[in-house]
Scaffold this motif. Structure first.
Motif, PDB file in Angstrom:
ATOM      1  N   PHE A  83      53.253  32.572  45.654  1.00  0.00           N
ATOM      2  CA  PHE A  83      53.279  34.033  45.691  1.00  0.00           C
ATOM      3  C   PHE A  83      52.631  34.615  44.432  1.00  0.00           C
ATOM      4  O   PHE A  83      51.970  35.653  44.489  1.00  0.00           O
ATOM      5  N   HIS A  84      52.813  33.950  43.293  1.00  0.00           N
ATOM      6  CA  HIS A  84      52.164  34.391  42.053  1.00  0.00           C
ATOM      7  C   HIS A  84      50.644  34.340  42.216  1.00  0.00           C
ATOM      8  O   HIS A  84      49.946  35.300  41.872  1.00  0.00           O
ATOM      9  N   ILE A  85      50.147  33.236  42.735  1.00  0.00           N
ATOM     10  CA  ILE A  85      48.699  33.090  42.920  1.00  0.00           C
ATOM     11  C   ILE A  85      48.185  34.154  43.886  1.00  0.00           C
ATOM     12  O   ILE A  85      47.137  34.774  43.647  1.00  0.00           O
ATOM     13  N   ILE A  86      48.913  34.405  44.954  1.00  0.00           N
ATOM     14  CA  ILE A  86      48.515  35.444  45.910  1.00  0.00           C
ATOM     15  C   ILE A  86      48.504  36.812  45.228  1.00  0.00           C
ATOM     16  O   ILE A  86      47.572  37.603  45.425  1.00  0.00           O
ATOM     17  N   GLY A  87      49.520  37.092  44.417  1.00  0.00           N
ATOM     18  CA  GLY A  87      49.561  38.367  43.700  1.00  0.00           C
ATOM     19  C   GLY A  87      48.355  38.550  42.795  1.00  0.00           C
ATOM     20  O   GLY A  87      47.748  39.628  42.764  1.00  0.00           O
ATOM     21  N   ASP A  88      47.985  37.507  42.073  1.00  0.00           N
ATOM     22  CA  ASP A  88      46.819  37.588  41.193  1.00  0.00           C
ATOM     23  C   ASP A  88      45.515  37.618  41.985  1.00  0.00           C
ATOM     24  O   ASP A  88      44.498  38.110  41.485  1.00  0.00           O
ATOM     25  N   PHE A  89      45.527  37.105  43.195  1.00  0.00           N
ATOM     26  CA  PHE A  89      44.350  37.169  44.069  1.00  0.00           C
ATOM     27  C   PHE A  89      43.993  38.631  44.364  1.00  0.00           C
ATOM     28  O   PHE A  89      42.832  38.969  44.549  1.00  0.00           O
ATOM     29  N   PHE A  90      44.997  39.496  44.366  1.00  0.00           N
ATOM     30  CA  PHE A  90      44.763  40.916  44.622  1.00  0.00           C
ATOM     31  C   PHE A  90      44.439  41.703  43.350  1.00  0.00           C
ATOM     32  O   PHE A  90      44.200  42.903  43.414  1.00  0.00           O
ATOM     33  N   SER A  91      44.413  41.041  42.205  1.00  0.00           N
ATOM     34  CA  SER A  91      44.048  41.725  40.961  1.00  0.00           C
ATOM     35  C   SER A  91      42.525  41.720  40.822  1.00  0.00           C
ATOM     36  O   SER A  91      41.834  40.911  41.435  1.00  0.00           O
ATOM     37  N   ARG A  92      42.028  42.624  39.995  1.00  0.00           N
ATOM     38  CA  ARG A  92      40.571  42.708  39.792  1.00  0.00           C
ATOM     39  C   ARG A  92      40.004  41.438  39.184  1.00  0.00           C
ATOM     40  O   ARG A  92      38.848  41.105  39.425  1.00  0.00           O
ATOM     41  N   GLN A  93      40.811  40.738  38.385  1.00  0.00           N
ATOM     42  CA  GLN A  93      40.339  39.511  37.742  1.00  0.00           C
ATOM     43  C   GLN A  93      40.157  38.373  38.735  1.00  0.00           C
ATOM     44  O   GLN A  93      39.338  37.493  38.529  1.00  0.00           O
ATOM     45  N   GLY A  94      40.955  38.347  39.788  1.00  0.00           N
ATOM     46  CA  GLY A  94      40.884  37.273  40.759  1.00  0.00           C
ATOM     47  C   GLY A  94      41.449  35.966  40.218  1.00  0.00           C
ATOM     48  O   GLY A  94      41.961  35.912  39.103  1.00  0.00           O
ATOM     49  N   VAL A  95      41.361  34.923  41.023  1.00  0.00           N
ATOM     50  CA  VAL A  95      41.878  33.607  40.651  1.00  0.00           C
ATOM     51  C   VAL A  95      40.902  32.506  41.064  1.00  0.00           C
ATOM     52  O   VAL A  95      40.222  32.618  42.079  1.00  0.00           O
ATOM     53  N   PRO A  96      40.847  31.419  40.286  1.00  0.00           N
ATOM     54  CA  PRO A  96      39.975  30.289  40.629  1.00  0.00           C
ATOM     55  C   PRO A  96      40.673  29.377  41.649  1.00  0.00           C
ATOM     56  O   PRO A  96      41.179  28.315  41.302  1.00  0.00           O
TER      57      PRO A  96
END
Length: 161
Positions: free
Chosen positions: A100-113
């Motif tokens: 869920f943390h990774i999904i939350g950061d996926f919606f941030s402008r920075q994105g996730v690798p």
């Protein structure tokens, strides 16, 4: 995303999941979700969890960077082996909170690798928010309201006590 928003959105998502799957609504599972929702940010020394790692966070950030390995699907899968080895509500919650943390950061402008270490390219959703803004605070409020609504609507508080 700030730690409080990670916790709130993860609890809301996890609580909803308990209403549509066999995921248990238990103190152990919810505790695991809370802790799991904070763990990916161990790669940031100034994060809530990073400030409590006695220097480990600095080493991880130096080696992999912030939003590197700990924000990848591969690491989440490896981390989730804890549940495979120790099948209980807590380790299930840890795995759920982590993703869920990774999904939350996926919606941030920075994105996730998502596919690190195979590629360092960061992926993000078409609709994003900026960390620390009114948008994120609104997301926090919506998540808290959703959590309370789901618990009330499905009378989940009865299952915990």
């Amino acid at each position: 995303m700030n730690y409080s928003t990670h916790v709130a959105t993860s609890l809301a998502a996890g609580t909803y999941l308990t209403t549509v799957t066999n995921v248990p609504f238990s103190v152990a599972c919810l505790g695991g979700i809370v802790i799991g929702s904070l763990l990916p940010d161990i790669d940031e020394p100034n994060s809530f969890v990073g400030r409590r790692t006695f220097g480990l966070s600095k080493l991880i950030k130096k080696t992999f960077g912030h939003r590197g390995l700990t924000h990848s699907l591969l690491f989440w899968l490896l981390f989730s082996l804890l549940y495979y080895k120790f099948q209980n509500d807590f380790t299930l919650g840890l795995s759920l909170g982590y993703v869920f943390h990774i999904i939350g950061d996926f919606f941030s402008r920075q994105g996730v690798p998502l596919f690190f270490p195979f590629t360092k390219k960061k992926f993000r959703a078409p609709l994003t928010y900026k960390t620390g803004t009114v948008q994120e605070r609104a997301l926090l409020v919506v998540a808290l309201v959703a959590f309370v609504y789901i618990v009330y609507r499905y009378k989940l508080f009865v299952t915990v006590f």
